[in-house]
Design an enzyme around this catalytic site. Structure first.
Site, PDB file in Angstrom:
ATOM      1  N   ASP A  90       0.812  -1.209   0.000  1.00  0.00           N
ATOM      2  CA  ASP A  90       0.000   0.000   0.000  1.00  0.00           C
ATOM      3  C   ASP A  90       0.850   1.265   0.000  1.00  0.00           C
ATOM      4  O   ASP A  90       2.032   1.244   0.341  1.00  0.00           O
ATOM      5  CB  ASP A  90      -0.940   0.024   1.207  1.00  0.00           C
ATOM      6  CG  ASP A  90      -0.201  -0.021   2.544  1.00  0.00           C
ATOM      7  OD1 ASP A  90       0.821  -0.720   2.628  1.00  0.00           O
ATOM      8  OD2 ASP A  90      -0.653   0.643   3.501  1.00  0.00           O
ATOM      9  N   GLU A 151      -0.232  -1.355   5.663  1.00  0.00           N
ATOM     10  CA  GLU A 151       0.885  -1.054   6.554  1.00  0.00           C
ATOM     11  C   GLU A 151       0.854   0.391   7.017  1.00  0.00           C
ATOM     12  O   GLU A 151       1.110   0.695   8.192  1.00  0.00           O
ATOM     13  CB  GLU A 151       2.208  -1.353   5.848  1.00  0.00           C
ATOM     14  CG  GLU A 151       3.442  -1.236   6.724  1.00  0.00           C
ATOM     15  CD  GLU A 151       4.143   0.124   6.648  1.00  0.00           C
ATOM     16  OE1 GLU A 151       5.174   0.286   7.319  1.00  0.00           O
ATOM     17  OE2 GLU A 151       3.644   1.006   5.913  1.00  0.00           O
TER      18      GLU A 151
END
Length: 387
Positions: A90, A151
């Site tokens: 991400d 994350e």
């Protein structure tokens, strides 16, 4: 002039191919919790390199659209302990309509989006680094990629990773602003702390005499708290304050929260107790009620310099003509969570700068060196473990 490396695999890293791969990955929109397009790309590309790909169901814990990706390659010699490389899929903000600019050896966006080098640079480098290993023809042990989701929102994907899937127990995470050669051996313990102060609301013009302003009580406590750099191992911050209804209403409650990080669990707990104690004292003094909630974010890690991972990276950096240095950081990363769950790993620098902003950039040199070091780590790992 072609630079010669001791690492045969690193010499096979194709700089143009790596750059194009990074740009392709950076343009795939995949903000936290919405990484499906990135996963689709990797699910198509990794099997071409001989990886089997699996996904867990971590996304169900936070309403994401895809789980963590775990990719496994048998290697050419299964007597070698498997080695993993991890990073996150991400980005902190969308990269939709990214327009990358390359000037004077620096890759950036045009200023209208982030670049997403955090951490598409690692993703691209892992793929190119392993491709170079294959093309060099060197023997190597099993390799695993552990690629997490969500994350940036607080290491969430790693927290919910299905730890029965990974087969390797040691590895590296390229996810730091330090130049390639940075080796982070220690990371912090971290906890959030939330306070709710309950005073008494009242209309400022009609019954102000019964009001007990929760904002003022909170402010008194905040002014008494030790915040910022507590010592050379500990930091504390209050970053969120919520409350109030109308400008004419004395606020009867306020919620505020912060975070403490420390290399020492004892110091972290001491600071949390200090903040809690201050607010309890102030609330009692002002006839207010106080609720306190402490949330553990992650545990610290501290890997010894004589660990096989550290020895391996020191040798691998020499083999690509890069200087290494060891350090520690109060920044959190998936490294914290993976170590907490029995996967020993250290964080390595890959040189992105100004992350989480539209001024983010990475040098082509650091991108190339991340790919080379990935290849060199795999090669050196085999040399250090072969019978």
């Amino acid at each position: 002039m072609t630079v010669k490396f001791i690492s045969k695999a690193a010499s096979k890293v194709n700089e143009e191919r790596l750059l194009n791969l990074f740009l392709d990955l950076a343009k795939i929109n995949g903000p936290s919790g919405k990484e499906q397009l990135v996963a689709d790309y990797l699910q198509e590309e990794l099997p071409k390199l001989g990886f089997s790909v699996a996904f867990d169901e971590a996304y169900k814990k936070f309403n994401g659209d895809v789980g963590n990706l775990i990719a496994w390659h048998e290697g050419t010699d299964n007597s070698i302990p498997p080695l993993f490389f991890s990073t996150h899929m991400d980005t902190v903000l969308p990269t939709e309509n990214l327009n990358p600019i390359i000037k004077n050896g620096i890759i950036s966006s045009d200023g209208t989006t982030i670049l997403g080098a955090d951490d598409r640079a690692a993703l691209a480098s892992y793929i190119e680094g392993f491709r170079a290993v294959i093309e060099s023809g060197i023997p190597h042990g099993p390799i695993e990629f552990i690629l997490t989701v969500n994350e940036q929102a607080g290491l969430v994907g790693a927290k919910y990773l299905d730890y029965t899937i990974p087969k390797s127990k040691a590895g590296y995470i390229f996810d730091s602003s330090g130049d390639v050669g940075q080796v982070i051996l220690q990371g912090p313990y971290s906890s959030r702390i939330w306070f709710t102060v309950h005073g008494n609301s009242a209309h400022i013009a009609l019954n102000s005499e019964v009001g007990n302003n929760a904002f003022l009580i909170a402010a008194e406590g905040l002014l008494k708290m030790k915040l910022g750099e507590i010592d050379n191992e500990t930091v504390a911050n209050i970053g969120i304050i919520k409350g109030g209804e109308l400008t004419s209403i004395i606020p009867g409650s306020v919620i505020f929260g912060g975070e403490v990080r420390s290399f020492s669990q004892e110091k972290l707990n001491r600071q949390l107790d200090h903040m809690k104690g201050i607010m309890e004292e102030v609330a009692n003094k002002n006839n207010a009620r106080l609720d306190v909630k402490i949330e553990e974010k992650y545990l610290g890690f501290n890997v010894s310099e004589d660990n096989k991972l550290v020895i391996n990276v020191k040798e691998a950096t020499k083999n690509i003509n890069v200087s290494h240095y060891v350090t520690k950081t109060l920044g959190g990363a998936d490294t914290n969570i993976l170590n907490e769950n029995g996967l020993t790993c250290i964080t390595l620098g890959n040189g992105f700068q100004n992350i989480h902003t539209f001024n983010e950039y990475i040098s082509i040199e650091n991108l190339n060196n991340t790919g080379r070091l990935t290849a060199s780590l795999i090669e050196q790992w085999y040399e250090n473990h072969k019978q």
